[in-house]
Design a protein around this motif. Structure first.
Motif, PDB file in Angstrom:
ATOM      1  N   UNK A  16       9.219   8.421  16.919  1.00 52.87           N
ATOM      2  CA  UNK A  16       8.013   9.248  17.058  1.00 52.87           C
ATOM      3  C   UNK A  16       7.301   9.381  15.721  1.00 52.87           C
ATOM      4  N   UNK A  17       8.063   9.589  14.656  1.00 51.97           N
ATOM      5  CA  UNK A  17       7.476   9.676  13.316  1.00 51.97           C
ATOM      6  C   UNK A  17       6.755   8.376  12.970  1.00 51.97           C
ATOM      7  N   UNK A  18       7.423   7.246  13.222  1.00 52.59           N
ATOM      8  CA  UNK A  18       6.828   5.957  12.897  1.00 52.59           C
ATOM      9  C   UNK A  18       5.561   5.716  13.702  1.00 52.59           C
ATOM     10  N   UNK A  19       5.570   6.070  14.971  1.00 56.72           N
ATOM     11  CA  UNK A  19       4.394   5.844  15.820  1.00 56.72           C
ATOM     12  C   UNK A  19       3.209   6.689  15.371  1.00 56.72           C
ATOM     13  N   UNK A  20       3.466   7.892  14.841  1.00 54.38           N
ATOM     14  CA  UNK A  20       2.370   8.701  14.301  1.00 54.38           C
ATOM     15  C   UNK A  20       1.821   8.082  13.014  1.00 54.38           C
ATOM     16  N   UNK A  21       2.709   7.519  12.194  1.00 53.19           N
ATOM     17  CA  UNK A  21       2.248   6.865  10.963  1.00 53.19           C
ATOM     18  C   UNK A  21       1.435   5.619  11.289  1.00 53.19           C
ATOM     19  N   UNK A  22       1.844   4.899  12.314  1.00 51.57           N
ATOM     20  CA  UNK A  22       1.135   3.679  12.713  1.00 51.57           C
ATOM     21  C   UNK A  22      -0.194   3.960  13.405  1.00 51.57           C
ATOM     22  N   UNK A  81      14.692  15.948  14.365  1.00 58.43           N
ATOM     23  CA  UNK A  81      13.282  16.045  14.044  1.00 58.43           C
ATOM     24  C   UNK A  81      12.953  16.430  12.618  1.00 58.43           C
ATOM     25  N   UNK A  82      13.948  16.667  11.802  1.00 57.84           N
ATOM     26  CA  UNK A  82      13.713  17.099  10.418  1.00 57.84           C
ATOM     27  C   UNK A  82      14.344  16.118   9.433  1.00 57.84           C
ATOM     28  N   UNK A  83      13.773  16.072   8.229  1.00 59.40           N
ATOM     29  CA  UNK A  83      14.356  15.261   7.166  1.00 59.40           C
ATOM     30  C   UNK A  83      15.340  16.119   6.385  1.00 59.40           C
ATOM     31  N   UNK A  84      16.573  15.613   6.276  1.00 57.44           N
ATOM     32  CA  UNK A  84      17.625  16.355   5.578  1.00 57.44           C
ATOM     33  C   UNK A  84      17.662  16.019   4.098  1.00 57.44           C
ATOM     34  N   UNK A  93       0.842  -1.190   0.000  1.00 54.97           N
ATOM     35  CA  UNK A  93       0.000   0.000   0.000  1.00 54.97           C
ATOM     36  C   UNK A  93       0.879   1.242   0.000  1.00 54.97           C
ATOM     37  N   UNK A  94       0.341   2.331  -0.564  1.00 60.99           N
ATOM     38  CA  UNK A  94       1.073   3.586  -0.599  1.00 60.99           C
ATOM     39  C   UNK A  94       0.841   4.359   0.694  1.00 60.99           C
ATOM     40  N   UNK A  95       1.885   5.044   1.155  1.00 56.57           N
ATOM     41  CA  UNK A  95       1.811   5.841   2.382  1.00 56.57           C
ATOM     42  C   UNK A  95       2.173   7.282   2.040  1.00 56.57           C
ATOM     43  N   UNK A  96       1.296   8.209   2.430  1.00 50.31           N
ATOM     44  CA  UNK A  96       1.577   9.630   2.229  1.00 50.31           C
ATOM     45  C   UNK A  96       1.625  10.327   3.589  1.00 50.31           C
ATOM     46  N   UNK A  97       2.740  10.982   3.860  1.00 49.77           N
ATOM     47  CA  UNK A  97       2.938  11.708   5.116  1.00 49.77           C
ATOM     48  C   UNK A  97       3.128  13.182   4.765  1.00 49.77           C
ATOM     49  N   UNK A  98       2.361  14.069   5.408  1.00 51.11           N
ATOM     50  CA  UNK A  98       2.425  15.492   5.073  1.00 51.11           C
ATOM     51  C   UNK A  98       2.456  16.353   6.331  1.00 51.11           C
ATOM     52  N   UNK A 118       9.516  17.713  13.231  1.00 47.36           N
ATOM     53  CA  UNK A 118       9.323  19.086  12.765  1.00 47.36           C
ATOM     54  C   UNK A 118       8.989  19.123  11.272  1.00 47.36           C
ATOM     55  N   UNK A 119       7.685  19.127  10.945  1.00 50.98           N
ATOM     56  CA  UNK A 119       7.209  19.308   9.570  1.00 50.98           C
ATOM     57  C   UNK A 119       7.792  18.248   8.621  1.00 50.98           C
ATOM     58  N   UNK A 120       7.560  16.990   8.950  1.00 50.25           N
ATOM     59  CA  UNK A 120       8.097  15.871   8.161  1.00 50.25           C
ATOM     60  C   UNK A 120       7.089  15.457   7.084  1.00 50.25           C
ATOM     61  N   UNK A 121       7.565  15.352   5.842  1.00 48.71           N
ATOM     62  CA  UNK A 121       6.721  14.942   4.717  1.00 48.71           C
ATOM     63  C   UNK A 121       7.487  13.971   3.823  1.00 48.71           C
ATOM     64  N   UNK A 122       6.808  12.910   3.378  1.00 49.28           N
ATOM     65  CA  UNK A 122       7.384  12.006   2.389  1.00 49.28           C
ATOM     66  C   UNK A 122       6.300  11.047   1.916  1.00 49.28           C
TER      67      UNK A 122
END
Length: 300
Positions: A45-51, A207-210, A3-8, A21-25
């Motif tokens: 933390x990012x993964x737990x929000x996606x889950x 907290x940010x994606x580089x 399945x496709x996952x969209x994070x914004x 901090x404002x992670x999107x992918x």
């Protein structure tokens, strides 16, 4: 399958700490995607929000048209989660653990035997979990995440605290999970692990994606020189400096260390000089990318 996952715009704050901090992918169907970064980067933390385990302060997540924060039972049957800290039912064998997890999803008991074989635990089926090794416990934890045959699998630091051999053995299992068509999202602080397993990686820090790209593209964008190591006494420093394509020559821990962006030319000349004893060749890595993007050494 997959399945496709969209994070914004995902964000999460704990007091004065901006953990995410404002992670999107976006993760494509069937992709093996890695969140890579040091401890404290915000990966878990990012993964737990996606889950759907944590509700973000801001931002949205979409998994195949579902919002995980809604805790929709239909989505729960489509995703498998392996947490950073595994917890098992006490005093149960590996087989009983899987039977129990399967029952929670309404899975027939016959699934257990096939799954134990898939994760390489058939011979340990009747061992209590407390008697399993660290690597075997991680395999059982992953099996529990797969018991209902999900389309998306989330793995949080699955090889943490394992010895190098157990870690590499587990990589084979993770490849198999993805090869079956499942979308896999992995967090790790092992640079080599991300390079070996992931189709694409997001490098996180503070907290940010580089950066987000394939491991190969990230390394190529760095244009880091190749380093060629030789045993002590094989070649004089001045002689090495005179080879076409050599950028610099230093004393390495095991002998001479030659930097070049034309390794084929330099290696051919070293072969002609019969100076290949103790040869090692090291290219740029994701660790070099991290250092370039942050201006400091990577910390695990």
């Amino acid at each position: 399958m997959g399945m496709r996952i969209r994070v914004a715009g995902l964000s999460m704050t704990y007091g004065s700490l901006r953990a995410v901090d404002d992670v999107s992918f976006t993760v494509e169907e069937g992709e093996f995607f890695g969140l890579l970064g040091p401890n404290g980067a915000g990966k878990t933390t990012t993964l737990e929000m996606i889950e759907g385990l944590r509700r973000p302060d801001a931002g949205t997540v979409d998994i195949g048209g579902f919002d995980p924060a809604s805790r929709d039972p239909r989505l729960q049957h489509l995703i498998g989660v392996q947490l950073q800290a595994s917890a098992f039912f006490e005093r149960l064998t590996a087989r009983e653990q899987l039977d129990t997890f399967g029952a929670l999803y309404g899975v027939a008991p016959g699934r257990t035997a096939a799954l134990l074989e898939e994760v390489g635990l058939t011979e340990k089926a009747d061992e209590r979990v407390e008697k399993l090794s660290g690597g075997q416990m991680q395999r059982l934890s992953i099996a529990c995440a797969l018991v209902h045959d999900p389309e998306v699998v989330f793995l949080d630091e699955p090889t943490a605290a394992l010895d190098p051999q157990a870690r590499r053995n587990l990589w084979d299992l993770l490849r198999t999970i993805n090869a079956a068509g499942r979308t896999v999202v992995l967090t790790t602080h092992y640079m080599e692990e991300a390079e070996v397993l992931c189709d694409r990686v997001a490098i996180m820090d503070a907290g940010r994606i580089l950066e987000i790209d394939t491991p190969e593209a990230l390394v190529r964008s760095l244009d880091a020189p190749t380093r060629i190591g030789l045993a002590p006494g094989v070649l004089a420093r001045e002689q090495a400096r005179g080879i076409a394509g050599v950028l610099e020559v230093d004393d390495g821990p095991g002998g001479l260390l030659i930097a070049t962006r034309d390794p084929a030319v330099v290696l051919a000349e070293l072969a002609r000089l019969d100076a290949l004893e103790g040869l090692s060749v090291t290219k740029g890595s994701l660790e070099d990318v991290f250092l370039e993007r942050t201006g400091r050494e990577y910390r695990a």
